[in-house]
Design an enzyme around this catalytic site. Structure first.
Site, PDB file in Angstrom:
ATOM      1  N   HIS A   1      10.040  -9.362   0.067  1.00  0.00           N
ATOM      2  CA  HIS A   1       9.940  -7.913  -0.117  1.00  0.00           C
ATOM      3  C   HIS A   1      11.315  -7.261   0.074  1.00  0.00           C
ATOM      4  O   HIS A   1      12.130  -7.746   0.860  1.00  0.00           O
ATOM      5  CB  HIS A   1       8.940  -7.361   0.916  1.00  0.00           C
ATOM      6  CG  HIS A   1       8.455  -5.985   0.615  1.00  0.00           C
ATOM      7  ND1 HIS A   1       9.133  -4.853   1.035  1.00  0.00           N
ATOM      8  CD2 HIS A   1       7.368  -5.543  -0.056  1.00  0.00           C
ATOM      9  CE1 HIS A   1       8.474  -3.784   0.638  1.00  0.00           C
ATOM     10  NE2 HIS A   1       7.402  -4.166  -0.033  1.00  0.00           N
TER      11      HIS A   1
ATOM     12  N   ASP B   1       0.855  -1.181   0.000  1.00  0.00           N
ATOM     13  CA  ASP B   1       0.000   0.000   0.000  1.00  0.00           C
ATOM     14  C   ASP B   1       0.896   1.237   0.000  1.00  0.00           C
ATOM     15  O   ASP B   1       2.104   1.138   0.172  1.00  0.00           O
ATOM     16  CB  ASP B   1      -1.007  -0.007   1.158  1.00  0.00           C
ATOM     17  CG  ASP B   1      -0.358  -0.119   2.526  1.00  0.00           C
ATOM     18  OD1 ASP B   1       0.865  -0.336   2.602  1.00  0.00           O
ATOM     19  OD2 ASP B   1      -1.084   0.002   3.532  1.00  0.00           O
TER      20      ASP B   1
ATOM     21  N   PHE C   1       6.444   2.026  -4.723  1.00  0.00           N
ATOM     22  CA  PHE C   1       7.872   2.143  -4.374  1.00  0.00           C
ATOM     23  C   PHE C   1       8.474   3.519  -4.680  1.00  0.00           C
ATOM     24  O   PHE C   1       9.567   3.830  -4.217  1.00  0.00           O
ATOM     25  CB  PHE C   1       8.724   1.049  -5.046  1.00  0.00           C
ATOM     26  CG  PHE C   1       8.402  -0.334  -4.589  1.00  0.00           C
ATOM     27  CD1 PHE C   1       8.819  -0.784  -3.346  1.00  0.00           C
ATOM     28  CD2 PHE C   1       7.649  -1.198  -5.384  1.00  0.00           C
ATOM     29  CE1 PHE C   1       8.510  -2.052  -2.902  1.00  0.00           C
ATOM     30  CE2 PHE C   1       7.336  -2.479  -4.947  1.00  0.00           C
ATOM     31  CZ  PHE C   1       7.763  -2.907  -3.708  1.00  0.00           C
TER      32      PHE C   1
ATOM     33  N   TYR D   1       2.988   4.735   0.765  1.00  0.00           N
ATOM     34  CA  TYR D   1       3.699   5.263   1.930  1.00  0.00           C
ATOM     35  C   TYR D   1       2.708   6.082   2.759  1.00  0.00           C
ATOM     36  O   TYR D   1       1.916   6.849   2.206  1.00  0.00           O
ATOM     37  CB  TYR D   1       4.870   6.145   1.491  1.00  0.00           C
ATOM     38  CG  TYR D   1       5.932   5.411   0.700  1.00  0.00           C
ATOM     39  CD1 TYR D   1       6.686   4.394   1.281  1.00  0.00           C
ATOM     40  CD2 TYR D   1       6.190   5.731  -0.632  1.00  0.00           C
ATOM     41  CE1 TYR D   1       7.674   3.727   0.569  1.00  0.00           C
ATOM     42  CE2 TYR D   1       7.178   5.066  -1.363  1.00  0.00           C
ATOM     43  CZ  TYR D   1       7.906   4.066  -0.754  1.00  0.00           C
ATOM     44  OH  TYR D   1       8.876   3.395  -1.466  1.00  0.00           O
TER      45      TYR D   1
END
Length: 215
Positions: free
Chosen positions: A182, A60, A73, A62
């Site tokens: 991740h 989701d 990202f 930031y």
């Protein structure tokens, strides 16, 4: 949003789940601080659908002020580079040489046809995962199915549990699926570093006479 996405998006926006999601978001934006701002929620869909060759799935947005702008990202160039993206850049450097971006803004990737899509497209300030289970996951799955069905020879990059859960939606006989833990500092040393996803992506694209990505 790019014109090429309009038929798909219109069909999703008309569905009952999305109308419920819209109602939730209307109240959330009215009563709490939500990131990204409304005008940026669908930034990933400014990528020309007909140019998409790589799909990178995030979790989701930031949840700190100024960071989320609708691309997984990525952060605006004025923001510090987040820890996960620092690790992504480290892997690029180790895998193929040197990354091309001097900031955390990944618009250069998007312009080349990299779809930077989060699993959930909004979040309440300072509350990671706060908009999970509201309907965004249905929307993301529909997006992946649509890409799987309509685009040839895509590379799907799945980092982390949320992204990897989408693997059954993708036809591996037609597309390349790359998966690992991740890039977060909490997990990167458990299989993200050394995954060579960037060179593997470009090798697949080259083998299908598609432009390689300048990472």
């Amino acid at each position: 949003m790019h014109e090429s996405w309009k038929p798909f998006l219109k069909s999703e926006f008309d569905k009952p789940y999305f109308k419920e999601l819209s109602g939730f978001l209307h109240k959330a934006y009215e009563n709490t601080t939500v990131f990204p701002k409304k005008s940026l929620v669908f930034s990933a869909f400014t990528t020309d659908l007909n140019k998409v060759s790589v799909v990178i799935l995030g979790q989701d947005p930031y949840h700190t002020p100024g960071a989320a702008h609708g691309l997984a990202f990525s952060v605006p160039s004025s923001q510090p580079i987040p820890p996960s993206l620092i690790n992504i850049y480290k892997e690029i450097d180790n895998d193929i040489g040197k990354h091309h971006d001097n900031s955390g803004y990944l618009g250069h990737w998007q312009e080349q046809g990299v779809l930077l899509l989060n699993n959930v497209l909004t979040v309440e300030a300072h509350k990671a995962g706060s908009h999970r289970g509201k309907g965004w996951e249905i929307f993301t799955e529909a997006t992946i199915k649509y890409l799987n069905d309509t685009r040839p020879h895509l590379v799907f990059i799945l980092w982390g549990r949320d992204a990897r859960s989408k693997k059954p939606l993708i036809d591996s006989s037609k597309h390349l699926i790359l998966e690992s833990v991740h890039p977060s500092p909490l997990s990167a040393h458990a299989g993200f570093f050394g995954n060579h996803h960037f060179s593997k992506t470009n090798e697949f694209l080259k083998n299908h006479n598609l432009p390689e990505i300048e990472w």
